[in-house]
Design a protein around this motif. Structure first.
Motif, PDB file in Angstrom:
ATOM      1  N   LYS A  29       0.853  -1.184   0.000  1.00 53.45           N
ATOM      2  CA  LYS A  29       0.000   0.000   0.000  1.00 53.45           C
ATOM      3  C   LYS A  29       0.892   1.238   0.000  1.00 53.45           C
ATOM      4  O   LYS A  29       1.882   1.290   0.727  1.00 53.45           O
ATOM      5  CB  LYS A  29      -0.857  -0.033   1.262  1.00 53.45           C
ATOM      6  CG  LYS A  29      -1.982   0.935   1.249  1.00 53.45           C
ATOM      7  CD  LYS A  29      -2.883   0.695   2.446  1.00 53.45           C
ATOM      8  CE  LYS A  29      -2.246   1.187   3.729  1.00 53.45           C
ATOM      9  NZ  LYS A  29      -3.105   1.102   4.889  1.00 53.45           N
ATOM     10  N   LYS A  30       0.522   2.205  -0.846  1.00 57.36           N
ATOM     11  CA  LYS A  30       1.321   3.430  -0.890  1.00 57.36           C
ATOM     12  C   LYS A  30       0.746   4.436   0.092  1.00 57.36           C
ATOM     13  O   LYS A  30      -0.463   4.673   0.114  1.00 57.36           O
ATOM     14  CB  LYS A  30       1.329   4.014  -2.297  1.00 57.36           C
ATOM     15  CG  LYS A  30       2.137   3.159  -3.265  1.00 57.36           C
ATOM     16  CD  LYS A  30       2.389   3.859  -4.570  1.00 57.36           C
ATOM     17  CE  LYS A  30       3.310   3.007  -5.433  1.00 57.36           C
ATOM     18  NZ  LYS A  30       3.628   3.642  -6.700  1.00 57.36           N
ATOM     19  N   VAL A  31       1.593   4.973   0.875  1.00 54.68           N
ATOM     20  CA  VAL A  31       1.167   5.953   1.872  1.00 54.68           C
ATOM     21  C   VAL A  31       1.975   7.225   1.637  1.00 54.68           C
ATOM     22  O   VAL A  31       3.208   7.182   1.606  1.00 54.68           O
ATOM     23  CB  VAL A  31       1.418   5.431   3.301  1.00 54.68           C
ATOM     24  CG1 VAL A  31       1.025   6.489   4.316  1.00 54.68           C
ATOM     25  CG2 VAL A  31       0.650   4.150   3.536  1.00 54.68           C
ATOM     26  N   LYS A  32       1.243   8.336   1.455  1.00 53.13           N
ATOM     27  CA  LYS A  32       1.940   9.613   1.251  1.00 53.13           C
ATOM     28  C   LYS A  32       2.376  10.168   2.599  1.00 53.13           C
ATOM     29  O   LYS A  32       1.576  10.205   3.541  1.00 53.13           O
ATOM     30  CB  LYS A  32       1.038  10.615   0.541  1.00 53.13           C
ATOM     31  CG  LYS A  32       1.002  10.424  -0.953  1.00 53.13           C
ATOM     32  CD  LYS A  32       0.385  11.627  -1.631  1.00 53.13           C
ATOM     33  CE  LYS A  32       0.516  11.498  -3.131  1.00 53.13           C
ATOM     34  NZ  LYS A  32      -0.013  12.674  -3.842  1.00 53.13           N
ATOM     35  N   VAL A  33       3.629  10.549   2.655  1.00 52.80           N
ATOM     36  CA  VAL A  33       4.111  11.216   3.867  1.00 52.80           C
ATOM     37  C   VAL A  33       4.694  12.554   3.438  1.00 52.80           C
ATOM     38  O   VAL A  33       5.112  12.711   2.289  1.00 52.80           O
ATOM     39  CB  VAL A  33       5.181  10.368   4.600  1.00 52.80           C
ATOM     40  CG1 VAL A  33       4.566   9.137   5.220  1.00 52.80           C
ATOM     41  CG2 VAL A  33       6.313   9.992   3.678  1.00 52.80           C
ATOM     42  N   PRO A  34       4.672  13.527   4.347  1.00 54.04           N
ATOM     43  CA  PRO A  34       5.149  14.857   3.974  1.00 54.04           C
ATOM     44  C   PRO A  34       6.554  14.813   3.389  1.00 54.04           C
ATOM     45  O   PRO A  34       6.851  15.496   2.431  1.00 54.04           O
ATOM     46  CB  PRO A  34       5.123  15.619   5.296  1.00 54.04           C
ATOM     47  CG  PRO A  34       4.090  14.932   6.103  1.00 54.04           C
ATOM     48  CD  PRO A  34       4.153  13.500   5.715  1.00 54.04           C
ATOM     49  N   SER A  35       7.401  14.011   3.993  1.00 49.89           N
ATOM     50  CA  SER A  35       8.777  13.950   3.503  1.00 49.89           C
ATOM     51  C   SER A  35       9.395  12.623   3.918  1.00 49.89           C
ATOM     52  O   SER A  35       9.040  12.064   4.960  1.00 49.89           O
ATOM     53  CB  SER A  35       9.581  15.106   4.080  1.00 49.89           C
ATOM     54  OG  SER A  35      10.937  14.935   3.765  1.00 49.89           O
ATOM     55  N   LEU A  36      10.294  12.121   3.121  1.00 49.14           N
ATOM     56  CA  LEU A  36      11.008  10.890   3.482  1.00 49.14           C
ATOM     57  C   LEU A  36      12.267  11.199   4.259  1.00 49.14           C
ATOM     58  O   LEU A  36      12.998  10.281   4.645  1.00 49.14           O
ATOM     59  CB  LEU A  36      11.379  10.107   2.217  1.00 49.14           C
ATOM     60  CG  LEU A  36      10.228   9.421   1.492  1.00 49.14           C
ATOM     61  CD1 LEU A  36      10.753   8.676   0.270  1.00 49.14           C
ATOM     62  CD2 LEU A  36       9.524   8.442   2.410  1.00 49.14           C
ATOM     63  N   LEU A  37      12.489  12.513   4.477  1.00 54.20           N
ATOM     64  CA  LEU A  37      13.750  12.897   5.099  1.00 54.20           C
ATOM     65  C   LEU A  37      13.977  12.179   6.429  1.00 54.20           C
ATOM     66  O   LEU A  37      15.013  11.567   6.669  1.00 54.20           O
ATOM     67  CB  LEU A  37      13.740  14.413   5.311  1.00 54.20           C
ATOM     68  CG  LEU A  37      15.082  15.005   5.695  1.00 54.20           C
ATOM     69  CD1 LEU A  37      15.985  15.102   4.477  1.00 54.20           C
ATOM     70  CD2 LEU A  37      14.877  16.420   6.271  1.00 54.20           C
ATOM     71  N   LEU A  38      12.938  12.258   7.274  1.00 47.96           N
ATOM     72  CA  LEU A  38      13.077  11.636   8.593  1.00 47.96           C
ATOM     73  C   LEU A  38      13.118  10.117   8.490  1.00 47.96           C
ATOM     74  O   LEU A  38      13.818   9.453   9.248  1.00 47.96           O
ATOM     75  CB  LEU A  38      11.904  12.059   9.482  1.00 47.96           C
ATOM     76  CG  LEU A  38      11.942  13.515   9.919  1.00 47.96           C
ATOM     77  CD1 LEU A  38      10.658  13.879  10.630  1.00 47.96           C
ATOM     78  CD2 LEU A  38      13.138  13.738  10.835  1.00 47.96           C
ATOM     79  N   TRP A  39      12.380   9.547   7.561  1.00 43.93           N
ATOM     80  CA  TRP A  39      12.371   8.089   7.398  1.00 43.93           C
ATOM     81  C   TRP A  39      13.738   7.593   6.933  1.00 43.93           C
ATOM     82  O   TRP A  39      14.209   6.553   7.391  1.00 43.93           O
ATOM     83  CB  TRP A  39      11.294   7.668   6.392  1.00 43.93           C
ATOM     84  CG  TRP A  39       9.929   7.684   7.011  1.00 43.93           C
ATOM     85  CD1 TRP A  39       8.979   8.637   6.868  1.00 43.93           C
ATOM     86  CD2 TRP A  39       9.392   6.705   7.912  1.00 43.93           C
ATOM     87  NE1 TRP A  39       7.880   8.340   7.608  1.00 43.93           N
ATOM     88  CE2 TRP A  39       8.093   7.149   8.265  1.00 43.93           C
ATOM     89  CE3 TRP A  39       9.870   5.529   8.457  1.00 43.93           C
ATOM     90  CZ2 TRP A  39       7.286   6.428   9.125  1.00 43.93           C
ATOM     91  CZ3 TRP A  39       9.049   4.805   9.316  1.00 43.93           C
ATOM     92  CH2 TRP A  39       7.777   5.256   9.648  1.00 43.93           C
ATOM     93  N   GLN A  40      14.338   8.369   6.048  1.00 41.06           N
ATOM     94  CA  GLN A  40      15.674   7.967   5.587  1.00 41.06           C
ATOM     95  C   GLN A  40      16.664   8.028   6.738  1.00 41.06           C
ATOM     96  O   GLN A  40      17.483   7.124   6.924  1.00 41.06           O
ATOM     97  CB  GLN A  40      16.136   8.885   4.444  1.00 41.06           C
ATOM     98  CG  GLN A  40      15.430   8.552   3.142  1.00 41.06           C
ATOM     99  CD  GLN A  40      15.531   9.667   2.116  1.00 41.06           C
ATOM    100  OE1 GLN A  40      15.925  10.787   2.421  1.00 41.06           O
ATOM    101  NE2 GLN A  40      15.159   9.356   0.882  1.00 41.06           N
ATOM    102  N   GLN A  41      16.497   9.096   7.534  1.00 43.04           N
ATOM    103  CA  GLN A  41      17.367   9.239   8.702  1.00 43.04           C
ATOM    104  C   GLN A  41      17.152   8.060   9.666  1.00 43.04           C
ATOM    105  O   GLN A  41      18.091   7.471  10.179  1.00 43.04           O
ATOM    106  CB  GLN A  41      17.005  10.553   9.397  1.00 43.04           C
ATOM    107  CG  GLN A  41      18.186  11.215  10.061  1.00 43.04           C
ATOM    108  CD  GLN A  41      17.792  12.617  10.528  1.00 43.04           C
ATOM    109  OE1 GLN A  41      16.848  13.203  10.022  1.00 43.04           O
ATOM    110  NE2 GLN A  41      18.525  13.139  11.461  1.00 43.04           N
ATOM    111  N   PHE A  42      15.876   7.722   9.865  1.00 45.33           N
ATOM    112  CA  PHE A  42      15.518   6.625  10.771  1.00 45.33           C
ATOM    113  C   PHE A  42      16.049   5.279  10.262  1.00 45.33           C
ATOM    114  O   PHE A  42      16.623   4.488  11.003  1.00 45.33           O
ATOM    115  CB  PHE A  42      13.993   6.573  10.901  1.00 45.33           C
ATOM    116  CG  PHE A  42      13.467   5.333  11.550  1.00 45.33           C
ATOM    117  CD1 PHE A  42      13.715   5.068  12.883  1.00 45.33           C
ATOM    118  CD2 PHE A  42      12.721   4.400  10.826  1.00 45.33           C
ATOM    119  CE1 PHE A  42      13.234   3.928  13.485  1.00 45.33           C
ATOM    120  CE2 PHE A  42      12.241   3.268  11.417  1.00 45.33           C
ATOM    121  CZ  PHE A  42      12.496   3.029  12.756  1.00 45.33           C
ATOM    122  N   GLN A  43      15.864   5.092   8.959  1.00 44.75           N
ATOM    123  CA  GLN A  43      16.312   3.817   8.383  1.00 44.75           C
ATOM    124  C   GLN A  43      17.821   3.655   8.521  1.00 44.75           C
ATOM    125  O   GLN A  43      18.316   2.574   8.837  1.00 44.75           O
ATOM    126  CB  GLN A  43      15.917   3.755   6.911  1.00 44.75           C
ATOM    127  CG  GLN A  43      15.969   2.349   6.349  1.00 44.75           C
ATOM    128  CD  GLN A  43      15.565   2.329   4.886  1.00 44.75           C
ATOM    129  OE1 GLN A  43      15.944   3.215   4.127  1.00 44.75           O
ATOM    130  NE2 GLN A  43      14.807   1.337   4.508  1.00 44.75           N
TER     131      GLN A  43
END
Lengths: 617, 287
Positions: A29-43
């Protein structure tokens, strides 16, 4: 690890569609998030903290692949070779002969064999069945085919080593015969090889495995004990003891002789390897009691053959009845001062005469019926003889004779000329002890508890009566015939394991007969047709015989070179195969599919559980 | 319908934006300037030099010291309050709406004094701009401008600020942003501080930023760039993600403090009234 069904591994190809479906299913499922910036940092930080996170995310796929792997492996039926064989019908043959009491392995050879047999039984699956055959003096099925392992374990625990010659041959025969009635029989023979040749025993389709026990041949043994009249005096007796060293090196052997506990003789000799050494001791003719002979040597792993016993009675009279015959025969018989001879003309013999005779010698006339259990010497092919005769033959040439047979002791037969003899067509359990080119000339043996010596020729048609051999043969024969009678030979001894038979006075009630073994316990006896039979004579020692108020004794000794030669055999030679010894342990298969199946199901269950947990969350 | 609830506007009527620093303004106003001026408030003395206005000679001092001294008075000038709204696509939704309302309320507060209020929408360039206006009468115009700010394209605050017209006189920059861009915050801050005496950062964060309501295997799509990322999310992952966000926000706050900017973290779930009347007063941004 090997596979019984390697084609099953092909099912592993199911992993390809499984992985493919997994990735196809991953249309997330595709989920829109404001930015991947934090997710990339988290990953990035997560990967630094746990490099296995990627695998954890794919837990479901990994569990599915694991379950598939386990199920595919189970399908291919892998197995491991184990110390114990896998058998659908396992027949365990345990040798309990005297040599299995050797202590060259801990605790004894039998103990070692029983341990291994326990392992075998433990390795049986729940669907396997097992049977326990004991090859001792007698062959016994102590535990018939059963799936109850505890019964087999109990049967094994109850085994004790006998002190008698074993019957491995019969045990193996019985075991392989099981293959005829059921498929997949595996026979496991736990033995040191045994004395008998098995070369004519067919395997009958059974898979035979030989598990050898024992490792040394170091043993010194008493192989013969005999009590004879002294050549110098009729009233003196001599004890002949033969000892043999079966090991590879010389060793010092000490023989001690006790009469009722009193040391009456002691000799020490060097026992060279594989050479019998004889010891002679004087024993008085007027003494009675129990003679115990012991042998002490340094390298000696078997105890049972280091002691021999003799039940010694006073020299007593031999009551001989001679039917017919000439004075030459009568004199020859009377040469023994212990012989009380009564002569009768051929014809019906009163029963009282027979009952009061230790042996009956037929020189002429018919041999009547009803002599079962009695000691009989038949001097020629007389009517009613104990064997069947055919045509008369001329000038039979003596080819050989059994020098060790008591009847032929001190007699040379090769010089004797015989003009006529009769061919023997049926031995009737008698054994030829003198053979000619035309057939047996002299036969001897036991029939229905009585001993029989049968001549196949008329002595008067030979030069035998003119030779010294004639009185010697007669006295030997009479001595052997009366050996077991109540008033016969002084010393009574039988080989361990062989039945003891004695004629009882008429109408002796069974309750009045009691036999006490060497260990002081009562032994079962059988009485039929006035004959006493003692079967359980597997222990070396003196057996006390009580018949009413009369007490007597007989001894049982191992005296078996086959058992004393304890060197273990490397293999068993059967009629259609040579069963090599399995080194250390028997090679067997242990299938693993049940475990793998169980693990596969567990993996599936965990996958299901994880899936539901994820869905619920 | 008003951008800011009228009731809240009534409460805000008595407030004003505080400044801690003096700066030179462009016009006469109510804020102390670094320049000396003609207000009623005495500031200092200096010795007379020919040409000085004789009206400001301190005759009392001349009588006592027999030396000519000129009286200096404080100058009060106005400020330009610059409302800078991040209108990149990451702000779309509740964040931009909350930013509009907060900016509108603060604009109302600023317009109550003599300050001028300018509005700019920043994305990858200057997407909206309204020049400084003065007086409460400009409130509606400011509100309309704010409502006209819509989210579009990506974020490049550096480039947007380059396009932003330089204002005359000192100013207070209020940046409303989720700060979700790759450009280092320090560069943006330094650029703002070089033009303004004070900079306040309003860090707008929505629940989606703090703890998104997602679970399982999903593909995250960046609203601005369209970039995708495959993730498997569970409670533990979310816990760790939330901790990462907080750590990032704290780091951002530390950067702001270090450079002399005020930092206010504003979750969109918070009440606008609470934010202004409680948080901003506590921080001394409004008084």
């Amino acid at each position: 690890m090997n596979f019984l069904a390697p084609l099953g591994l092909a099912a592993g190809a199911l992993a390809i569609p499984l992985v493919a479906m997994y990735f196809l299913k991953l249309r997330r499922k595709k989920v829109k998030v404001p930015s991947l910036l934090l997710w990339q940092q988290f990953q990035k930080s997560e990967q630094l903290a746990s490099p296995f996170e990627r695998f954890r995310r794919n837990l479901m796929l990994l569990l599915q692949l694991l379950a598939l792997l386990l199920l595919v492996l189970a399908l291919s039926r892998p197995y491991m070779t184990s110390d114990a064989p896998l058998a659908r019908s396992l027949v365990v043959v345990v040798d309990t002969s005297a040599s299995m009491g050797a202590e060259d392995v801990s605790p004894t050879r039998l103990g070692n064999a029983v341990e291994r047999a326990h392992d075998l039984v433990s390795s049986m699956s729940s669907s396997d069945e097992g049977m326990l055959i004991v090859a001792g003096p007698r062959t016994e099925v102590t535990v018939p085919f059963t799936r109850d392992k505890s019964a087999l374990h109990s049967g094994l625990d109850a085994l004790v080593a006998s002190e008698a010659r074993g019957a491995l041959r019969e045990g193996v025969q019985l075991a392989v015969s099981m293959a005829r009635s059921r498929p997949g029989v595996e026979v496991v023979v736990l033995s040191d090889g045994g004395a008998d040749s098995l070369a004519d025993v067919p395997t009958g389709g059974a898979e035979v495995t030989f598990v050898p026990v024992g490792r040394s041949d170091d043993n010194a043994a008493i192989v013969a004990v005999d009590l004879r009249r002294s050549p110098s005096s009729e009233l003196e007796r001599q004890l002949f003891v033969t000892a043999q060293n079966y090991g590879g090196d010389d060793q010092e052997g000490t023989v001690e002789v006790y009469l009722d506990g009193e040391l009456i003789g002691l000799r020490s000799e060097t026992l060279p390897p594989d050479t019998p050494v004889s010891f002679v001791f004087d024993v008085g003719g007027d003494r009675s009691g129990t003679i115990k002979v012991t042998l002490a040597a340094d390298d000696d792993y078997l105890e049972a053959d280091n002691t021999a016993w003799l039940a010694l009675a006073r020299l007593s009279q031999r009551r001989i009845t001679l039917i017919g015959g000439d004075s030459l025969t009568a004199r020859a018989l009377q040469a023994d001062p212990r012989v009380t001879l009564r002569r009768f003309a051929p014809g019906p013999i009163p029963a009282t005469i027979l009952d009061n005779s230790d042996a009956i010698v037929f020189a002429n006339g018919n041999v009547p019926d009803g002599l079962e259990g009695r000691n009989v010497l038949i001097l020629g092919p007389l009517p009613g003889s104990k064997v069947e005769f055919a045509d008369e033959v001329r000038n039979p040439l003596v080819l050989g004779w059994r020098r060790t047979h008591p009847v032929l002791r001190f007699v040379e037969w090769d010089q004797i000329i015989i003009s006529r003899s009769q061919q023997v067509t049926d031995n009737r359990n008698l054994v030829a002890i003198v053979d000619s080119d035309q057939g047996p000339l002299v036969l001897a043996g036991e029939v229905a508890g009585g001993r029989v010596v049968q001549l196949a020729f008329d002595p008067l048609r030979s030069d035998l009566p003119l030779r010294v051999a004639w009185p010697v043969t007669l006295l030997n024969a009479v001595g052997w015939l009366t050996e077991n009678s109540s008033t016969g030979e002084a010393a009574q001894a039988i080989p361990t394991g062989s039945p003891f038979v004695r004629r009882l006075p008429d109408d002796t009630p069974l309750e009045s007969v009691r036999v006490i073994g060497p260990d002081g316990n009562d032994i079962d006896v059988q009485v039929s047709d006035n004959l006493l039979r003692v079967r359980d004579t597997s222990k070396v020692g003196v057996y006390e015989l009580r018949i009413g108020a009369v007490r007597s004794a007989f001894a049982a000794n191992l005296l078996s070179p086959d058992e004393s030669e304890i060197g273990p055999r490397p293999d068993l030679v059967l009629a259609d195969s040579v069963v090599q010894a399995s080194v250390g342990a028997t090679a067997g298969r242990r299938e693993l599919w049940r475990w793998l199946l169980a693990l596969g199901i567990v993996a599936l269950f965990i996958e299901w559980f994880a899936y539901n947990r994820r869905r619920a969350a | 319908m008003s951008l800011v609830p009228p009731k809240l506007l009534q409460k805000l009527a008595r407030l004003g934006l505080s400044t801690r620093k003096r700066a030179a303004g462009a016009r006469q106003g109510e804020r102390r300037s670094i320049r000396r001026g003609q207000s009623q408030e005495f500031a200092d003395h200096r010795q007379y030099v020919p040409g000085d206005d004789l009206r400001f000679l301190d005759w009392h001092l001349y009588g006592r010291l027999d030396t000519l001294w000129i009286k200096l008075f404080e100058e009060e000038e106005d400020r330009v309050v610059q409302l800078l709204l991040d209108c990149s696509e990451s702000m779309e939704g509740d964040k931009l709406q909350f930013a509009r309302q907060l900016a509108g309320a603060l604009a109302f507060v600023a317009l109550g004094r003599t300050d001028r209020v300018a509005v700019a929408g920043l994305s990858d360039g200057l997407s909206h701009y309204a020049p400084p206006r003065r007086g409460r009468a400009s409130t509606n115009a400011i509100f309309n401008t704010l409502e006209a700010v819509v989210a579009s394209s990506g974020t490049d605050l550096g480039r947007a600020l380059e396009s932003y017209p330089r204002q005359r006189g000192a100013g207070i920059a209020l940046l409303f942003s989720d700060l979700l861009y790759e450009e280092p915050l320090e560069i943006v801050l330094k650029r703002l501080l070089s033009r303004n005496s004070e900079v306040h950062i309003f860090h707008i964060l929505s629940p989606v930023d703090l703890r998104p309501d997602i679970y399982g295997d999903v593909v995250l799509v960046d609203q601005e760039s369209g970039e995708e990322m495959h993730v498997s999310v569970n409670e533990r992952t979310l816990d760790r993600y939330e901790a990462t966000v907080h750590a990032w926000a704290e780091e951002t706050e530390a950067t702001c403090r270090r450079l002399g900017a005020k930092y206010v973290r504003v979750p969109t779930t918070a009440s606008l009234e609470d934010v202004i009347l409680r948080d901003l007063r506590r921080l001394g941004i409004v008084s």
